[in-house]
Scaffold this motif. Sequence first.
Motif, mmCIF file in Angstrom:
data_model
loop_
_atom_site.group_PDB
_atom_site.id
_atom_site.type_symbol
_atom_site.label_atom_id
_atom_site.label_comp_id
_atom_site.label_asym_id
_atom_site.label_seq_id
_atom_site.Cartn_x
_atom_site.Cartn_y
_atom_site.Cartn_z
ATOM 1 N N ARG A 255 1.073 -1.438 -0.232
ATOM 2 C CA ARG A 255 0.065 0.117 0.511
ATOM 3 C C ARG A 255 0.519 1.327 0.180
ATOM 4 N N ARG A 256 1.631 1.647 0.763
ATOM 5 C CA ARG A 256 2.920 2.295 0.494
ATOM 6 C C ARG A 256 3.643 2.730 -0.531
ATOM 7 N N GLU A 257 3.899 1.452 -1.425
ATOM 8 C CA GLU A 257 4.795 1.665 -2.403
ATOM 9 C C GLU A 257 3.243 2.122 -3.291
ATOM 10 N N ALA A 258 2.163 2.335 -3.249
ATOM 11 C CA ALA A 258 1.522 2.001 -4.137
ATOM 12 C C ALA A 258 0.881 3.148 -4.429
ATOM 13 N N VAL A 259 0.582 4.212 -2.845
ATOM 14 C CA VAL A 259 0.234 5.387 -2.813
ATOM 15 C C VAL A 259 1.368 6.336 -3.198
ATOM 16 N N GLY A 260 2.261 6.031 -3.322
ATOM 17 C CA GLY A 260 3.871 6.877 -3.195
ATOM 18 C C GLY A 260 3.668 6.793 -4.917
ATOM 19 N N LEU A 261 3.430 5.682 -5.283
ATOM 20 C CA LEU A 261 3.989 6.422 -6.834
ATOM 21 C C LEU A 261 2.495 7.461 -7.032
ATOM 22 N N TYR A 262 1.507 7.229 -6.506
ATOM 23 C CA TYR A 262 0.184 7.586 -6.645
ATOM 24 C C TYR A 262 0.717 9.148 -7.010
ATOM 25 N N GLU A 263 0.751 9.321 -5.817
ATOM 26 C CA GLU A 263 0.684 10.955 -5.213
ATOM 27 C C GLU A 263 2.136 11.432 -4.976
ATOM 28 N N ASP A 264 2.978 10.649 -5.939
ATOM 29 C CA ASP A 264 4.195 11.270 -7.300
ATOM 30 C C ASP A 264 3.800 11.215 -8.266
ATOM 31 N N GLY A 265 2.529 10.839 -8.974
ATOM 32 C CA GLY A 265 2.381 11.652 -10.112
ATOM 33 C C GLY A 265 2.633 9.946 -11.694
ATOM 34 N N VAL A 266 3.106 9.272 -10.514
ATOM 35 C CA VAL A 266 3.609 7.678 -11.976
ATOM 36 C C VAL A 266 2.724 7.322 -12.264
ATOM 37 N N ALA A 267 1.381 6.972 -12.359
ATOM 38 C CA ALA A 267 0.516 6.682 -12.697
ATOM 39 C C ALA A 267 -0.842 6.572 -11.584
ATOM 40 N N ASP A 268 -2.441 6.695 -12.562
ATOM 41 C CA ASP A 268 -3.516 6.973 -11.719
ATOM 42 C C ASP A 268 -3.933 5.654 -10.614
ATOM 43 N N PHE A 269 -4.493 5.938 -9.713
ATOM 44 C CA PHE A 269 -4.923 5.012 -8.655
ATOM 45 C C PHE A 269 -5.420 3.792 -9.572
ATOM 46 N N LYS A 270 -7.175 4.186 -10.219
ATOM 47 C CA LYS A 270 -6.901 3.278 -11.287
ATOM 48 C C LYS A 270 -5.695 1.831 -11.575
ATOM 49 N N ASP A 271 -5.469 2.765 -12.492
ATOM 50 C CA ASP A 271 -3.911 1.683 -12.927
ATOM 51 C C ASP A 271 -2.965 0.970 -12.158
ATOM 52 N N ILE A 272 -2.940 1.378 -11.329
ATOM 53 C CA ILE A 272 -2.126 1.182 -9.848
ATOM 54 C C ILE A 272 -3.501 -0.381 -10.112
#
Length: 289
Positions: free
Chosen positions: A201-218
């Motif tokens: 979850r930490r990694e997923a939220v980090g990727l989302y907050e950093d603008g790497v991918a949309d949460f749906k795509d994660i």
Amino acid sequence: MSTDIRTVVVLGAGTMGSQIAAVAALAGYTTALVDIRQEQLDHARAQLRSRLDRDVEKGRRTRADVDAAWEQLTLTTDRDAVAASADLVIEAAVEDLKIKRSIFAELDRVCPPHTLLVTNSSNIVSSRVADATDRPEKVCNLHFFNPALVMACVEVVPHETTAPETVDAATAFVESLGKTPVRLKREVPGFVANRLLNALRREAVGLYEDGVADFKDIDLAAKTALGHPMGPFELMDLVGIDVVYLIRLAEYEQTGDPSALPARSVKEKYEAGDFGRKTGRGWYEYPGA
Ligand code: 3HC
């Protein structure tokens, strides 16, 4: 049925408590589900009724088994009346240490001496509530997963002075529910499964907050690349963003580690009251929830 346990009381008629009580009733235990609010009990009854009826429709359970479970299950606000004859109390109230400690102290006064007192908390380890009682050897964590009617795993977590007989009785109880006990050797906040989940979850939220991918795509990646049944954001909505938030705060409070603090986007949703499926909106929208 477990040999030592016949009567089970579950405290807290939220998502977890209500389904844990249903699981116990389905396994044949005389079960009481307790909440301080009648409307929460009414909601739990309606939710369980539609869940269990659906299981019958889908052929996952028989009507006779579900009817028998309802016969075993009482929903009540009168905690002390049912606690007085409980063999096992499972506390599934809010993730707040002060409240849990006072609940355990009160249970210790009203339950018979043999009653096992366990907490479903995944983050507040039982040593932190055991010393509010005069029976720390009869206290441990019994951690179910959401949705408790479905998920097989239940973590059995002793603290330093939990008696081996308590661990054995708790393990036998979990097996009697048709679930899989996972025994930990010692307590650590988050136990095993949530620590694995937190890392994801930490990694997923980090990727989302950093603008790497949309949460749906994660979520899509977790499901289609890793074979997870749900993505981490869908899972937050299922578990409850309020629960995720409070668990992180409790971990911070126990460890002092700033990296345990809830992520910015999770905090925003918590403060907006967007808790996920239960409020109709979290990361996703749930019309009609
Ligand atoms: N309550 C009870 N039963 C549910 C449910 C719920 N909220 N959601 C789904 N189910 C059951 C129903 O029987 C449903 O059948 P239905 O559609 O006829 O009602 C059946 O599961 C299948 O559901 P779906 O078709 O909607 O979806 P899936 O096949 O994906 O299964 C799932 C749903 C079992 C929830 C699955 O997606 C899954 O395993 N997800 C991961 C859950 C998970 O990781 N849980 C752990 C969370 S961490 C936790 O709980 C720890 C705590 O400390 C925070």
